[in-house]
Each structure stands twice: as C-alpha cells, then as structure tokens.
Scaffold this motif. Sequence first.
Motif, PDB file in Angstrom:
ATOM      1  N   GLY A   3       0.804  -1.206   0.000  1.00 35.67           N
ATOM      2  CA  GLY A   3       0.000   0.000   0.000  1.00 35.67           C
ATOM      3  C   GLY A   3       0.842   1.262   0.000  1.00 35.67           C
ATOM      4  N   LEU A   4       2.042   1.186   0.597  1.00 36.49           N
ATOM      5  CA  LEU A   4       2.889   2.355   0.682  1.00 36.49           C
ATOM      6  C   LEU A   4       3.481   2.733  -0.666  1.00 36.49           C
ATOM      7  CD1 LEU A   4       4.777   1.531   3.996  1.00 36.49           C
ATOM      8  CD2 LEU A   4       2.868   3.104   3.688  1.00 36.49           C
ATOM      9  N   LEU A   5       3.536   1.825  -1.597  1.00 32.36           N
ATOM     10  CA  LEU A   5       4.124   2.101  -2.901  1.00 32.36           C
ATOM     11  C   LEU A   5       3.081   2.417  -3.967  1.00 32.36           C
ATOM     12  CD1 LEU A   5       6.884  -0.669  -2.998  1.00 32.36           C
ATOM     13  CD2 LEU A   5       7.169   1.752  -2.490  1.00 32.36           C
ATOM     14  N   GLU A   6       1.826   2.465  -3.586  1.00 35.63           N
ATOM     15  CA  GLU A   6       0.775   2.748  -4.538  1.00 35.63           C
ATOM     16  C   GLU A   6       0.519   4.240  -4.633  1.00 35.63           C
ATOM     17  OE1 GLU A   6      -2.536   0.498  -3.227  1.00 35.63           O
ATOM     18  OE2 GLU A   6      -1.714  -1.434  -3.869  1.00 35.63           O
ATOM     19  N   TYR A   7       0.030   4.673  -5.792  1.00 34.20           N
ATOM     20  CA  TYR A   7      -0.238   6.089  -6.035  1.00 34.20           C
ATOM     21  C   TYR A   7      -1.406   6.563  -5.190  1.00 34.20           C
ATOM     22  CZ  TYR A   7      -1.683  10.336  -8.447  1.00 34.20           C
ATOM     23  OH  TYR A   7      -2.047  11.623  -8.739  1.00 34.20           O
ATOM     24  N   SER A   8      -1.261   7.737  -4.583  1.00 33.10           N
ATOM     25  CA  SER A   8      -2.314   8.341  -3.772  1.00 33.10           C
ATOM     26  C   SER A   8      -2.894   9.534  -4.526  1.00 33.10           C
ATOM     27  CB  SER A   8      -1.772   8.794  -2.414  1.00 33.10           C
ATOM     28  OG  SER A   8      -1.298   7.700  -1.667  1.00 33.10           O
ATOM     29  N   GLU A   9      -4.184   9.512  -4.757  1.00 34.24           N
ATOM     30  CA  GLU A   9      -4.842  10.582  -5.491  1.00 34.24           C
ATOM     31  C   GLU A   9      -4.728  11.903  -4.730  1.00 34.24           C
ATOM     32  OE1 GLU A   9      -6.137  10.597  -8.414  1.00 34.24           O
ATOM     33  OE2 GLU A   9      -6.191   8.451  -8.904  1.00 34.24           O
ATOM     34  N   GLY A  10      -4.653  12.993  -5.488  1.00 33.70           N
ATOM     35  CA  GLY A  10      -4.586  14.311  -4.883  1.00 33.70           C
ATOM     36  C   GLY A  10      -4.475  15.387  -5.935  1.00 33.70           C
ATOM     37  N   SER A  11      -4.669  16.631  -5.527  1.00 36.25           N
ATOM     38  CA  SER A  11      -4.597  17.766  -6.453  1.00 36.25           C
ATOM     39  C   SER A  11      -3.615  18.813  -5.951  1.00 36.25           C
ATOM     40  CB  SER A  11      -5.988  18.388  -6.616  1.00 36.25           C
ATOM     41  OG  SER A  11      -6.514  18.803  -5.359  1.00 36.25           O
ATOM     42  N   MET A 119       8.130   9.906  -3.329  1.00 39.39           N
ATOM     43  CA  MET A 119       7.943  10.436  -4.671  1.00 39.39           C
ATOM     44  C   MET A 119       7.030   9.542  -5.499  1.00 39.39           C
ATOM     45  SD  MET A 119       9.167   9.880  -8.055  1.00 39.39           S
ATOM     46  CE  MET A 119      10.694   9.000  -7.803  1.00 39.39           C
ATOM     47  N   LEU A 120       7.124   8.236  -5.266  1.00 40.02           N
ATOM     48  CA  LEU A 120       6.296   7.297  -6.020  1.00 40.02           C
ATOM     49  C   LEU A 120       4.832   7.367  -5.605  1.00 40.02           C
ATOM     50  CD1 LEU A 120       8.632   4.174  -6.004  1.00 40.02           C
ATOM     51  CD2 LEU A 120       8.335   5.845  -7.821  1.00 40.02           C
ATOM     52  N   THR A 121       4.562   7.789  -4.379  1.00 43.73           N
ATOM     53  CA  THR A 121       3.179   7.844  -3.918  1.00 43.73           C
ATOM     54  C   THR A 121       2.421   9.035  -4.490  1.00 43.73           C
ATOM     55  OG1 THR A 121       3.661   9.141  -1.916  1.00 43.73           O
ATOM     56  CG2 THR A 121       3.882   6.748  -1.773  1.00 43.73           C
ATOM     57  N   VAL A 122       3.123  10.026  -5.038  1.00 49.50           N
ATOM     58  CA  VAL A 122       2.458  11.193  -5.636  1.00 49.50           C
ATOM     59  C   VAL A 122       2.717  11.265  -7.131  1.00 49.50           C
ATOM     60  CG1 VAL A 122       2.487  12.518  -3.496  1.00 49.50           C
ATOM     61  CG2 VAL A 122       4.416  12.684  -5.056  1.00 49.50           C
ATOM     62  N   THR A 123       3.199  10.162  -7.716  1.00 58.87           N
ATOM     63  CA  THR A 123       3.513  10.142  -9.145  1.00 58.87           C
ATOM     64  C   THR A 123       3.011   8.841  -9.759  1.00 58.87           C
ATOM     65  OG1 THR A 123       5.549  11.375  -8.684  1.00 58.87           O
ATOM     66  CG2 THR A 123       5.342  10.395 -10.864  1.00 58.87           C
ATOM     67  N   ARG A 124       2.221   8.965 -10.790  1.00 56.97           N
ATOM     68  CA  ARG A 124       1.803   7.767 -11.531  1.00 56.97           C
ATOM     69  C   ARG A 124       2.991   7.234 -12.320  1.00 56.97           C
ATOM     70  NH1 ARG A 124      -2.991  10.911 -12.095  1.00 56.97           N
ATOM     71  NH2 ARG A 124      -4.843   9.818 -11.272  1.00 56.97           N
TER      72      ARG A 124
END
Length: 248
Positions: A3-11, A119-124
């Motif tokens: 879960g820690l390496l998955e992308y987190s949606e945000g604006s 960085m990976l959590t805020v980047t697809r």
Amino acid sequence: MAGLLEYSEGSTLLHRANPISKVAFAVAVCIATFLANEYLTLVLLLALVLLAGVYAGVGKKAVSLLLAFSSLGALMFLVQTVIVRAGTPVFLWVTDRGADTGAHVALRLVTFALPLVLMLTVTRLTDLTNAAVEVLHLPYRYAFTITTALRFVPIFSYEMSRIVEAQTARGVEFDSGNPLRKLGLMMPLAAPLLITSVSKADDTALAAEQRGFYLRTRESSYKRYPMATRDYAIFSLCLVVIVLGAIF
C-alpha cells in the motif's frame, strides 16, 4: 509495503508537478544527505521530506515509512558501533566515535530512502515513464523497464502474502518468535514466488509486444509534460537544498 508504494490521489502542487521535477527533488535531498555533516542538517532534511508528505496528503504513509526505515537504521547503527572500535569507550563495546559514525549512517539511510519512496506515492508510474522519455530523452524501453520493476514490487508483496496465508491455512506457524526458524519457513516459499514472478513477467512482455512496444517514440504518448512555473520553483528548491547540504 504494497500500500505504501501505490499512487495516492490528490490535487496538490506536488501531484500536479512534472514527474521529472519530483524526481529531481528526491535526488536533491539524497545528494544533500550525503554532503551534510551536521546532525541538525540531516534532521532538517528529514523534516522537509515529512512536511512534503503531509502537504501531499500522504502523512500516514510517510510516518509508516519512517518507522520502517528507522528499524533498518537502528540495525545499521548497531553494526557501525561494532565495526568502528576507535575512540573513547562509552558503554560495553560502544565508543564515542562508533556511536557518532553509527548515528550519521542511520540518519543518512532514513533520509536517503524516504524521499525516493514518497515520490512514487504522488507520481503515476505511467506519467513517470512518459515524462522520462519526453523530457529526458530516455529510450522508452529503458524507462519502461525501470518503472515496471517498481510496479512489480507491490505485486510481489501481495503474491507473497497470499502464499503465506495459504501455507498458514495448512498449519505452518509463521508467527514463530524464533527469527531463525521463521527464516527457515520462509525460504521454501521463494520457489512458488519465483514461478509466479516469471509467469507475470512473461505475460507483461507479451502484452507490451502486442501493443507495439518496439514502435514507441517520444511522440507516442497522448499526454504532454511541459515544464511550468511550479516545476522551476521546485528546481530552485533543489539547488538550495544541495547548497545547504554542502555547506553544513
């Protein structure tokens, strides 16, 4: 860790920034971490990364990562106190120089690893691949290989947890308090995990080839990744971070 390496949606600004500028920020923190000598500088760099994670809405993930890397940092501290024997004895085998070296190594390890993962959590990963090809002129096959390896980390973690659950249902006691016995129980699971990994890698390669993998160029992506004002601001922050790390 999946879960820690998955992308987190945000604006937030970090979500909307160019993937290359986000990578540059993470790399700048890593460079400053190796250049810095003072404890205060290392702590401030770590605080900067945590604040960035909180701003991006991934504060819980940042704290979870910090705790995970802190355990590894504590182990490295212990190893350094055993290796470095010079200096004045403080407690048992620990010397003042060994403790100082161990503390620096532990802080550097945590501060180095944290920004790269956050960085990976805020980047697809798709955006990271396409931006690396378009902005850095990296050949697509290399960019695809790097991001695919990152994408497979949570997949392998999930597959490993499924294998452990299946073996637990069959009576294998993985919750043993003996670490050596637990390691012995985990080793045989490498075979089914390897078989699953090879199968998934083969399926991925076949799917990529059918979608024209070898025909991809810089112009193949339907989305463009131009640099904006926020990206130049991030680059300026990167320069400041590196300079401060070199000075202090």
